[in-house]
Each structure stands twice: as C-alpha cells, then as structure tokens.
Design a protein around this motif. Structure first.
Motif, PDB file in Angstrom:
ATOM      1  N   GLY A   1       0.829  -1.209   0.000  1.00  0.00           N
ATOM      2  CA  GLY A   1       0.000   0.000   0.000  1.00  0.00           C
ATOM      3  C   GLY A   1       0.860   1.255   0.000  1.00  0.00           C
TER       4      GLY A   1
ATOM      5  N   MET B   1       2.501   1.938  -3.427  1.00  0.00           N
ATOM      6  CA  MET B   1       1.692   2.580  -4.460  1.00  0.00           C
ATOM      7  C   MET B   1       1.689   4.102  -4.270  1.00  0.00           C
TER       8      MET B   1
ATOM      9  N   THR C   1      -3.824  -4.454  -7.488  1.00  0.00           N
ATOM     10  CA  THR C   1      -3.111  -3.476  -8.320  1.00  0.00           C
ATOM     11  C   THR C   1      -2.862  -4.073  -9.711  1.00  0.00           C
TER      12      THR C   1
ATOM     13  N   GLU D   1      -0.284  -4.828 -11.129  1.00  0.00           N
ATOM     14  CA  GLU D   1       0.744  -5.866 -11.133  1.00  0.00           C
ATOM     15  C   GLU D   1       0.419  -7.036 -10.202  1.00  0.00           C
TER      16      GLU D   1
ATOM     17  N   ALA E   1      -0.673  -6.998  -6.781  1.00  0.00           N
ATOM     18  CA  ALA E   1      -0.593  -6.918  -5.318  1.00  0.00           C
ATOM     19  C   ALA E   1      -2.004  -6.649  -4.790  1.00  0.00           C
ATOM     20  N   ILE E   2      -2.284  -7.128  -3.590  1.00  0.00           N
ATOM     21  CA  ILE E   2      -3.579  -6.837  -2.965  1.00  0.00           C
ATOM     22  C   ILE E   2      -3.352  -5.771  -1.901  1.00  0.00           C
ATOM     23  N   ILE E   3      -4.010  -4.627  -2.050  1.00  0.00           N
ATOM     24  CA  ILE E   3      -3.840  -3.555  -1.054  1.00  0.00           C
ATOM     25  C   ILE E   3      -5.197  -3.156  -0.476  1.00  0.00           C
TER      26      ILE E   3
END
Lengths: 472, 472
Positions: free
Chosen positions: A437, A440, B173, B175, B177-179
């Motif tokens: 997070g 980003m 995201t 790419e 990723a999980i945010i």
C-alpha cells in the motif's frame, strides 16, 4: 551553504519581482523553523510568492539546483507539515491573500492560498451560505494549509472535511508546470481525480495556488445540549442511539473526566468532577425539525443512563455550554508546558474499546493523558501533557504514542483523522498500509517529483526512522 | 491467437479453481463484446473471478504474458468502460456477489464487486439507513462498475456521488498486489487518498474487490412538486432561487419541450406541449421542515414566472409526477434506434447559456436532440437520437457531439459529470485538461501499470484519435 544553493539564491534574486519577499536574515528565517508540532529546522531562505507563475519559476530553479522546497501557511500544523527538515527554501504563502470571491449563484468561493480559513465562512455568511470545515485553528490558519492537510473539525460528523468542499484547484507541479484540476461543477469524472489526490497530500505533490470551494446553504437554526455520563460506555451508546434514530447532529463532542477536571481547575464552571464523560451535541437545520429532534436526543441520552441532560434555552446558554469544550486546550497546557495532540481515529462503535486501551496506556506509561474530541465520527484527540525538558518522561511519552497508534489500527481505525502524517507519524505508515500500500503511494510521489525536492521528509518514513519527541 | 495469449490461457486453466468460470467459446465471449455505448470488440477469453487472490494471480500472469485485462460489471457503461478494445481478457465480476453486510452502528456497508447497486440501499433500508447514489441503472448495474466509473444520479444535488460514500477499498493493483485503502472511518488522512483516486479511474488503476461504503440516516419524509415554464431561462432562475433560499432538494430534474413531446407521444400523460421546460423537484427530510419548504418552493417558482405548479398530495401522486421523467429514455428510443446519451456538465448558472448553445448545435447539424437531466447540479443529459445505419447522419452527430463538448468546457464545465471518459471522450481530454494536466494523470498510470495492460484504450487518447460513432 553549498554551491548549488548559493547559485539558486543568486538566480532567485534576479527572478523575484520584489526582493523584500525573499528573507535571508537568520532572525527572519528562525520564524519558519518550527510549527505547532515538534522540532526546529532552520531554512536557508524564505520566499513569499504572490503569483502562480512566480511559484512555477521557483520550482523550476529548485529542480535545476536540487534544492528542497517546503510550502507553508501559518505554521499551525500539528504533524510537522511545513518543517524544512532537510534545509532549503520555505515558501511562505501567508501573504498571498488577494482573492476571496463568493459566487452565490453557483454556490462557491474562489480563494488564494493565503486567505484565512475563517474568512471564507464569514464572507459566505453574507449570502446565506456556509463553508462548513471548522478546524479549531480556523481563525489563524490559511486555507492553503487546510487544503494541504485536509483539515477536519467538529462539523465533520454532518458536513465532512475540507476535501469534501474542494471542486477545483490551480496547482504548480513539483517540476514547475501550472495545471488546473476539477472546476466549478459538483459532478466531474473527467479523468483521474487529481483534486482529491492533491488535497491532503501535505504539500508533497504540488503547491496549491488557487482553490474553488463548494458552499452550502446556511442552516437557519441551531440547538445545543449537554449530557453527563457516570460511565463512558453509556456516552458511546448515546452517540449510536442518536445516529441510528436518524438524527445527524452538526457536532457531537466528548470530554473525559480529566478534561473536565482540567477545565474546572482553570476556570470553574460548576461541572461535576465525578462523571466519566460529557457530551456536547449541536443540531442545526430547520427550526421545527431541530426543536423536535432536541427533545428526542434528550430522551435518548436519558434512556441510556445519562445522569443529567441540559438543553440550552437560547444562544447565550448554548455559547455557555460550548465554552467548557473551548477551554480544554488552554486548560491542559497550564498543567505542563508540552502538549502532544493526537488524532488517531477509530470506527464509531470502537470508541468504548479505544477508551479502555487509552486507560491502560495511561497507567502503563504513567503519563498525563486527557481525552476529548469529535466522538460522533470516532475522531478522538488523546492529548498527552508532559514537559519536554524531562527526557525520561518524554521517552515514556514516545512509547505511549506508539502504543496508541497500534491500538487505533488494531481496532480498525487510522493513524490520523485530521492532523496529517508529516514527520510525526511517518514511522508508523507501514503498520497501517502494509508495504504494498505504501509502495503505491511512493510510486505516485516519484512520478510527480522525480528529484524528491517538494516537501521531503514527510509522510514517507526514512529507513529505520523512529518517533522522536525529545530535543537533543 | 498469438503465442503469449495461448500460454496465458494454458496457465490460467491450471490456476482457476473452477474451469466453468473461464469462457472460451465464441458465443459466450460475444456477450462481452459491447456495453451501453458504441462498438463491438470480441475478447479472447472471459474469466469470472470470485476471490481477490484469484484476481491477483490473473494480473500476475497477465503481466508475464503482456495480455490486456478489462474488468466488467453488468456492462451498463455509457462511455465504453469495459470494452475489450485491444483484445485479451474480460474479467466478469457480475457473479461475485457474496458479501453484502450492513453495520448499523458504524453506519456502513461492506460489499463485494458483483452486488447490484440497488440491493445496497434496499438492505440499508431495513436499518433506517440509506445508500444515496442512484444512477438510473441502479437495478441492473453492479457496485463494482459504479465504483470504477464514480456513478452519479439525480440525488447528486443533495447527497453527492458514489465517491462521496466510499470509505475504504480492497484493490488488486495492475501488477497483482492486494492492497487496502482507507478503512471504516469517515475521517482518514493517512497518506495519499488512494480510495478517491481509484474510484472513478474507470478500472485503469486497479481492480476493486471489496468496498466499505458510508450509509446515512434515511430521511423520514419526501415531497414532490412539478413546475411548468414557458421559458427555459425562467426554469434556470427557479433553480437558483430555491437553492439560494437555503433549500437543498434531494432532486431537481429538468425536461425540455422535446422530452415532453416524446413522452406524450409514447404514453400520453396530459402534459402541455407548448411549454419550454418542466422541473420536477423532490424534497426530503423532517416532515415539518419539508411541509413548509414545499410551499416556499411553489411560491418561488411562481415568482419567477412558472405557468403552473403542481404539488403532489401524497406518494401516489408523487410517483405519477415522476413517471414522466422515467419515461423519457424509453420514449426517445422509440423515435429512432440509436441514442447518444451525453453528460457534459456546466456550472449551475450556465444552464441557460448551455441551452442556447445546444439549440444552435441542434439547428446547425440538423440533429434530433432531446435535453433532460439533473439541472440542479448542472449535469444535463443532451441525448441525440439517430440511426446508426445512416452514415451521413452519424457524421453530423459526431460533429455535433464534438461541438457540444467544446461548449461545455467553454462555459466553465466538464466533458463528463457522471458517465466517464472511456473510449468515447478520450479524444477531448486535452481540450479540457491541457497537455500538462493530462501528463500528470499519465504519470500515475505509468507508475502503477508499467506494462499498460489494465483496461488499455480508456481515458487517455491514442495519438490522433477522433470520436467515431459509425460502424465500419
């Protein structure tokens, strides 16, 4: 002074229209070395711009010479937003207050960055309109600073925060381009929402040089009520009861026993010292509606166990009731000279749990802790009172603050509801956001400010950075 | 099919938990080739994910093989949001409706992306709460699509749009990723506001896999009024008069003469055909307040020259009045088969000027133009009715649309108030934002999606791209 900086200053002298708006004298610069948080960082030069193209020129030069730039309003930041932590240039916007236009038909205000926040609502009032955001510093702070930090205030419960009132911006980018975001319409989905990205980015993504702010009709009437609770948990239940009954007060402020005691010691107002919590509720809207609602709020407070409920009969009585809340800050700084004002925010339902956690932290670290704030939206202000000269005490305070942040995040809340991250909370960012997070956010910063010269040292932690409140 | 795509599909078959959620058959894929805007683009494969980690895996694979990915809800987009314009993978989220939780105490809803928008408000109603955003597609569209496009609706005037109700998101995201962004609190200033950046980014910055939505108390009562105006300019004055009198209606909808005529031809409702404009106003709130306000609104409309004002005596009468507005869309598609629904938005004060411009455009290009929409917030819906098979007519329509956008921007407005940019309006972005403004958006996109595989061909114009509504 290094060579690049000397060259920057030299070129700047030729660029700036009025040399008096460039401060190099140490005595002048010292006024820009601190804000309302912690630390003292002397800038190398202070520039007071008064036009967008001047700001753009400064940013271009600053990029050429890799000189850090820090925008600054009136320096009321509680999180270190304007501190020149890496030296360089402070841009002082407090002199740039040339525009404050109200457009009553489109219900908006156009303002330059140095306008005092309270002046906007005052100007709107003449047209029966209101600019709701009301940070407690509104009479001192500039709108530019409020925009950078996305300032909140008690009215956040019903009306939202600064960001909810920004329709459009003129912004100088970190590399010195002048862009416009949003516009004069309430609805706008043309591309990415740069307006809401820049508001609250703490001056790290751009320098706001003009803002278009939404105004709303001024509510014709207000009503105020004070309720006293022997048990803090009951005050939390009262808040839930009122909101789930379909009533959204303009403000719902809470004071704990320590806040009440501090106020009574400072200016006796006859408040009982044996209550656990005090709620101050303000309703606004149509007179007939709030006359009925205030009776309902009174009944709901009593139903959940309020010891006493007092409804203000008129505006004078209402002002009297609110005075207790206003006195909290001056009262607590009389106890000890150093105030660490936090704004960790939890979901409304977690307020009683947060109080338990705060109580435990207070005992564990033997700190003077006073809790008050915007309970209606979960945005409490735990204030730690200490003496910065007492190194041992400050060490305990640092540990207590770290534990307080962890508690807020564990309860589903956030590090900061309205003060911003700045230098103070940067070390805790990854705890809340995770590595991905935070990454980003860093990508946006790097793509907009490749030289990392606009307000460096804020939001993003340096490797290994820790919270330090102690002076060397 | 190229080799990378074949490899992607092959690996995907081993990754997906249920092979039935991967559609390769041409007949199946054809249902994903269009939305409610223009164009037909067959995707190579459709995947129906039902878990965040599955979406993350898909994005990682898609990056490895450089395969474009297009998130899609129910395909009700009016701007081309979900169209797979460069081939590749459509992610169909309409099956992912596992979560719809209401938390009455924190006044929020937690939803998965495939939940129908109207279902949220319906669930909230049981607790006396409301989810205000009300795009006209609410009964068909998914919340995921609404979030991606930042959908609006009539209630935007008083309650704002989708973005104003999003507290937090789970996002995959570009790419993979999980945010998590934001959270469960109304106030949150912890770092950049990724929540409000992602909402309305049209699925180009991330894939929303869960949302935490703010709910508000449901207003206890509503009142409806219809006002008829011989002169469009007077209806604009009525809107201003009401708002500056301190009354904020829930809705203020306008229909022009052509809309009224279309409705009367479709289902006669006894509306006069010789009026220039019709306003439908809905007030909501406390019964005593709106009972008084509706009388005031009636008086204000008459003062500025309304020919007739009708106040609904009860809910049945109110529904009758609103039926005229609801019939506009079905009525106009009976005139000709192709409807180009625009949403260019101007500052409220510019509505009369915008009407003049629309009238001139209508005459210049000899097009069938019908204007209705959310007049209270300047968000009109000029609808052009045409026949897509008529190449010569469509060419005139394309020119008219381009002029319509230019008019909105010249009057201080924006290309899109609530439909989004998508493929349709991308060619006009630089006109509104300038090169530098658009560049700052592109930087964010490039930093988040370096391979440009997430929903390519949207928002940002291709070099030399022009509006084309004609089929080949």
């Amino acid at each position: 002074m290094d060579k690049a900086l000397a060259q920057f200053i030299n070129e700047m002298k030729q660029t700036i229209r009025d040399p008096k708006r460039m401060l190099l004298d140490q005595a002048d610069r010292a006024s820009y070395a601190y804000d309302a948080s912690f630390g003292f960082y002397l800038p190398d030069v202070v520039i007071q711009p008064t036009a967008s193209d001047e700001v753009a020129e400064i940013m271009k030069l600053a990029n050429r010479y890799q000189v850090p730039v820090y925008p600054r309003g009136q320096g009321t930041s509680l999180s270190g937003g304007p501190l020149p932590v890496k030296g360089g240039v402070v841009l002082d916007f407090s002199r740039w207050d040339t525009t404050l236009e109200i457009d009553p038909e489109d219900m908006l205000a156009i303002v330059s960055p140095g306008v005092l926040t309270a002046a906007i609502d005052q100007a709107a009032r003449e047209y029966g309109l209101m600019y709701p955001p009301d940070p407690s510093s509104a009479h001192v702070s500039t709108i530019g600073g409020n925009l950078a930090e996305n300032a909140g205030g008690p009215k956040g419960l019903k009306y939202g925060v600064t960001k909810d009132y920004v329709l459009g911006l003129e912004v100088v980018t970190p590399e010195g381009a002048i862009i416009r975001t949003g516009g004069r319409t309430v609805k706008n989905v043309t591309g990415y929402d740069l307006t809401k990205l820049i508001v609250g980015s703490e001056g790290t993504l751009g320098i706001i040089t003009e803002a278009i702010l939404k105004l709303v009709p001024r509510p014709p009437a207000t009503q105020t009520l004070m309720a006293l609770f022997a048990d803090m948990v009951d005050s939390g239940r009262a808040i839930s009861k009122v909101l789930t009954a379909g009533i959204v007060p303009a403000k719902m402020e809470l004071m704990d026993q320590a806040s009440i005691a501090a106020v009574e010691a400072y200016e006796p107002r006859g408040l009982p010292l044996d209550v656990d919590a005090l709620l101050l509720i303000e309703l606004d809207g149509h007179p007939a509606a709030i006359a009925e609602e205030i009776v309902k709020v009174e009944r709901l407070c009593k139903e959940v166990g309020a010891r006493e409920v007092k409804v203000a009969a008129n505006e004078v009585e209402a002002a009297e009731l609110w005075r207790a809340r206003k006195l909290v800050s001056p009262a607590i700084v009389r106890m000890k000279p150093t105030k660490i004002s936090e704004d960790a925010t939890v979901p409304r339902s977690q307020i009683p749990a947060m109080f338990q956690r705060l109580k435990a932290i207070k005992e564990k670290y033997r700190i003077d802790l006073v809790v008050f704030g915007h309970a209606g939206d979960g945005n409490l202000h735990p204030n730690i009172i200490a003496d910065v000269r007492n190194q041992e005490e400050m060490e305990r305070v640092e540990q207590a603050v770290a534990e307080l942040f962890a508690a807020a995040v564990e309860l589903g809340g956030t590090l900061s509801g309205e003060h911003g991250i700045g230098t103070m909370k940067a070390p805790f960012m990854e705890m809340e956001l995770g590595e991905a997070g935070l990454d980003m956010m860093k990508r946006i910063k790097a793509s907009w400010d490749p030289n990392h010269i606009l307000n460096p040292g804020k939001i993003f932690p340096e490797p290994g950075q820790k919270l330090v409140l102690r002076h060397d």
